[in-house]
Design a protein around this motif. Structure first.
Motif, PDB file in Angstrom:
ATOM      1  N   THR A   1       0.943  -1.117  -0.227  1.00 22.89           N
ATOM      2  CA  THR A   1      -0.101  -0.179   0.090  1.00 22.89           C
ATOM      3  C   THR A   1       0.850   1.165  -0.146  1.00 22.89           C
ATOM      4  OG1 THR A   1      -0.013   0.127   2.396  1.00 22.89           O
ATOM      5  CG2 THR A   1      -1.857  -1.102   1.251  1.00 22.89           C
ATOM      6  N   GLY A   2       0.108   2.335  -0.242  1.00 22.59           N
ATOM      7  CA  GLY A   2       0.897   3.501  -0.401  1.00 22.59           C
ATOM      8  C   GLY A   2       1.223   4.228   0.779  1.00 22.59           C
ATOM      9  N   HIS A   3       0.555   3.720   1.836  1.00 26.96           N
ATOM     10  CA  HIS A   3       0.883   4.304   3.322  1.00 26.96           C
ATOM     11  C   HIS A   3       0.582   3.045   4.158  1.00 26.96           C
ATOM     12  CE1 HIS A   3       1.085   8.495   2.402  1.00 26.96           C
ATOM     13  NE2 HIS A   3       0.223   8.304   1.554  1.00 26.96           N
ATOM     14  N   GLY A   4       1.333   2.650   5.198  1.00 30.27           N
ATOM     15  CA  GLY A   4       0.623   1.650   6.292  1.00 30.27           C
ATOM     16  C   GLY A   4       1.444   0.407   5.909  1.00 30.27           C
ATOM     17  N   PRO A   5       1.031  -0.712   6.402  1.00 32.00           N
ATOM     18  CA  PRO A   5       1.497  -2.093   6.425  1.00 32.00           C
ATOM     19  C   PRO A   5       1.067  -2.690   5.099  1.00 32.00           C
ATOM     20  CG  PRO A   5      -0.407  -2.041   8.014  1.00 32.00           C
ATOM     21  CD  PRO A   5      -0.065  -0.574   7.586  1.00 32.00           C
ATOM     22  N   GLU A   6       1.456  -3.928   4.607  1.00 32.41           N
ATOM     23  CA  GLU A   6       1.047  -4.826   3.576  1.00 32.41           C
ATOM     24  C   GLU A   6      -0.131  -5.453   4.159  1.00 32.41           C
ATOM     25  OE1 GLU A   6       4.422  -5.117   4.529  1.00 32.41           O
ATOM     26  OE2 GLU A   6       4.620  -3.232   3.326  1.00 32.41           O
ATOM     27  N   THR A   7      -1.140  -5.844   3.303  1.00 32.02           N
ATOM     28  CA  THR A   7      -2.137  -6.929   3.269  1.00 32.02           C
ATOM     29  C   THR A   7      -2.228  -7.871   2.540  1.00 32.02           C
ATOM     30  OG1 THR A   7      -4.639  -6.698   3.955  1.00 32.02           O
ATOM     31  CG2 THR A   7      -3.813  -5.175   2.167  1.00 32.02           C
ATOM     32  N   THR A   8      -3.370  -8.658   2.373  1.00 29.59           N
ATOM     33  CA  THR A   8      -3.582  -9.412   1.076  1.00 29.59           C
ATOM     34  C   THR A   8      -5.028  -9.175   0.710  1.00 29.59           C
ATOM     35  OG1 THR A   8      -4.405 -11.143   2.712  1.00 29.59           O
ATOM     36  CG2 THR A   8      -2.084 -11.207   2.277  1.00 29.59           C
ATOM     37  N   ILE A   9      -5.190  -9.564  -0.753  1.00 29.48           N
ATOM     38  CA  ILE A   9      -6.446  -9.577  -1.164  1.00 29.48           C
ATOM     39  C   ILE A   9      -7.712 -10.474  -0.325  1.00 29.48           C
ATOM     40  CG2 ILE A   9      -8.154 -10.400  -3.345  1.00 29.48           C
ATOM     41  CD1 ILE A   9      -6.324  -7.794  -3.723  1.00 29.48           C
ATOM     42  N   GLY A  10      -7.334 -11.436   0.129  1.00 28.87           N
ATOM     43  CA  GLY A  10      -8.075 -12.265   0.807  1.00 28.87           C
ATOM     44  C   GLY A  10      -8.393 -11.322   2.415  1.00 28.87           C
ATOM     45  N   ASN A  11      -7.597 -10.668   2.942  1.00 24.98           N
ATOM     46  CA  ASN A  11      -7.784  -9.967   4.043  1.00 24.98           C
ATOM     47  C   ASN A  11      -8.870  -8.915   3.873  1.00 24.98           C
ATOM     48  OD1 ASN A  11      -6.110 -11.467   6.000  1.00 24.98           O
ATOM     49  ND2 ASN A  11      -4.209 -10.138   5.692  1.00 24.98           N
ATOM     50  N   GLU A  12      -8.678  -8.359   2.707  1.00 20.60           N
ATOM     51  CA  GLU A  12      -9.521  -7.150   2.452  1.00 20.60           C
ATOM     52  C   GLU A  12     -10.695  -7.342   1.959  1.00 20.60           C
ATOM     53  OE1 GLU A  12      -8.252  -4.179   3.428  1.00 20.60           O
ATOM     54  OE2 GLU A  12      -6.790  -5.612   3.947  1.00 20.60           O
ATOM     55  N   LYS A  13     -11.027  -8.481   1.324  1.00 20.78           N
ATOM     56  CA  LYS A  13     -12.368  -9.025   1.060  1.00 20.78           C
ATOM     57  C   LYS A  13     -13.216  -9.443   2.260  1.00 20.78           C
ATOM     58  CE  LYS A  13     -11.553 -11.393  -3.549  1.00 20.78           C
ATOM     59  NZ  LYS A  13     -11.866 -12.617  -4.088  1.00 20.78           N
ATOM     60  N   ARG A  14     -12.338 -10.000   3.436  1.00 20.45           N
ATOM     61  CA  ARG A  14     -12.836 -10.601   4.729  1.00 20.45           C
ATOM     62  C   ARG A  14     -13.245  -9.203   5.769  1.00 20.45           C
ATOM     63  NH1 ARG A  14      -9.821 -14.900   3.218  1.00 20.45           N
ATOM     64  NH2 ARG A  14      -8.184 -14.117   4.344  1.00 20.45           N
ATOM     65  N   MET A  15     -12.416  -8.430   5.621  1.00 22.93           N
ATOM     66  CA  MET A  15     -12.135  -7.441   6.752  1.00 22.93           C
ATOM     67  C   MET A  15     -12.355  -6.123   6.475  1.00 22.93           C
ATOM     68  SD  MET A  15     -11.549  -9.837   8.889  1.00 22.93           S
ATOM     69  CE  MET A  15     -11.218  -8.847  10.594  1.00 22.93           C
ATOM     70  N   ASN A  16     -12.230  -5.598   5.191  1.00 21.37           N
ATOM     71  CA  ASN A  16     -12.357  -4.305   4.766  1.00 21.37           C
ATOM     72  C   ASN A  16     -13.811  -3.720   5.045  1.00 21.37           C
ATOM     73  OD1 ASN A  16     -12.182  -1.664   3.659  1.00 21.37           O
ATOM     74  ND2 ASN A  16     -10.158  -2.397   2.852  1.00 21.37           N
ATOM     75  N   PRO A  17     -14.095  -2.727   6.118  1.00 25.49           N
ATOM     76  CA  PRO A  17     -15.426  -2.379   5.900  1.00 25.49           C
ATOM     77  C   PRO A  17     -16.074  -1.544   4.925  1.00 25.49           C
ATOM     78  CG  PRO A  17     -13.986  -1.062   7.357  1.00 25.49           C
ATOM     79  CD  PRO A  17     -13.265  -2.192   6.890  1.00 25.49           C
ATOM     80  N   PHE A  18     -14.980  -0.917   4.041  1.00 28.52           N
ATOM     81  CA  PHE A  18     -15.626  -0.172   3.022  1.00 28.52           C
ATOM     82  C   PHE A  18     -16.112  -1.350   1.616  1.00 28.52           C
ATOM     83  CE2 PHE A  18     -12.728   2.731   5.300  1.00 28.52           C
ATOM     84  CZ  PHE A  18     -13.608   3.745   5.364  1.00 28.52           C
ATOM     85  N   LEU A  19     -15.626  -2.459   1.902  1.00 27.91           N
ATOM     86  CA  LEU A  19     -15.638  -3.530   0.763  1.00 27.91           C
ATOM     87  C   LEU A  19     -16.718  -4.405   0.948  1.00 27.91           C
ATOM     88  CD1 LEU A  19     -11.981  -3.582  -0.344  1.00 27.91           C
ATOM     89  CD2 LEU A  19     -13.478  -2.107  -1.272  1.00 27.91           C
ATOM     90  N   ARG A  20     -17.108  -4.386   2.233  1.00 26.47           N
ATOM     91  CA  ARG A  20     -18.502  -5.444   2.266  1.00 26.47           C
ATOM     92  C   ARG A  20     -19.735  -5.059   1.561  1.00 26.47           C
ATOM     93  NH1 ARG A  20     -17.590  -5.846   8.939  1.00 26.47           N
ATOM     94  NH2 ARG A  20     -15.421  -6.627   8.814  1.00 26.47           N
TER      95      ARG A  20
END
Length: 206
Positions: free
Chosen positions: A187-206
């Motif tokens: 990412t452009g700021h902050g820590p790395e993540t994974t596509i799977g994590n963002e599918k499951r956990m990102n509140p903006f993408l639910r």
């Protein structure tokens, strides 16, 4: 592939050095500041920079373009929608109480679907506007460099000129979440993540 991450500048933007282990050719993604630090890391790994790739034109991601180009001769690459921002960095930084040198003009204008090759590595260019009109992400198998489009548990802000919330969400869902769930997102700021994590956990993408 060699991957080095540096947090640069007062806004702590992530700059990435990607190097081909066999040829020692490299790209620098988002040289936002601290050119001397970036150059030192390149020298440590004996890497030669071919391209300076800007994921978008905001000053905290491109402010070292001038110094890096002077030092390495690398070509500056950015999407055409954000290229005009390169000539307005001093004004945009001043709005945040900071300073920046204007960038030289782009050598390469990147469009959706283009490929950037250095050594034996190829990056696919994905146009992902929403944070800015010319925002891009860069993909090579297992690795996605998302700029300020997608963050760990969050998304890029859309309240700056050229930003649009609906456009950003649409592009993340249609163009980024299609990759394998174990794809690492840098990412452009902050820590790395994974596509799977963002599918499951990102509140903006639910």
């Amino acid at each position: 592939m060699i991957i080095k991450k540096l947090e640069v500048g007062p806004i702590m933007a992530n700059c990435f050095i990607l190097g081909c282990e066999s040829t020692k050719q490299a790209v620098v993604i988002d040289p936002g500041d601290d050119a001397d630090r970036i150059l030192m890391e390149l020298a440590k790994s004996e890497l030669k920079v071919k391209y300076l790739i800007n994921t978008h034109g905001h000053f905290d991601h491109v402010s070292a373009n001038k110094r890096m180009k002077e030092a390495t001769g690398a070509q500056i690459a950015i999407h055409p929608e954000d290229e005009p921002m390169l000539h307005e960095l001093s004004q945009s930084a001043l709005m945040f109480g900071l300073s920046s040198e204007n960038s030289p003009p782009a050598d390469i204008l990147l469009e959706d679907g283009d490929e950037v090759t250095f050594g034996e590595i190829t990056l696919q260019v994905i146009h992902t506007p929403g944070h800015s009109k010319g925002g891009i992400s860069l993909y090579t198998k297992g690795h996605l460099f998302a700029g300020d489009t997608l963050f760990s548990g969050s998304i890029g802000r859309t309240d700056l000129p050229g930003g649009d919330y609906d456009t950003l969400i649409s592009n993340i869902k249609k163009k980024l979440l299609i990759f394998d769930e174990d794809t690492i997102v840098y990412t452009g700021h902050g820590p790395e993540t994974t596509i799977g994590n963002e599918k499951r956990m990102n509140p903006f993408l639910r």
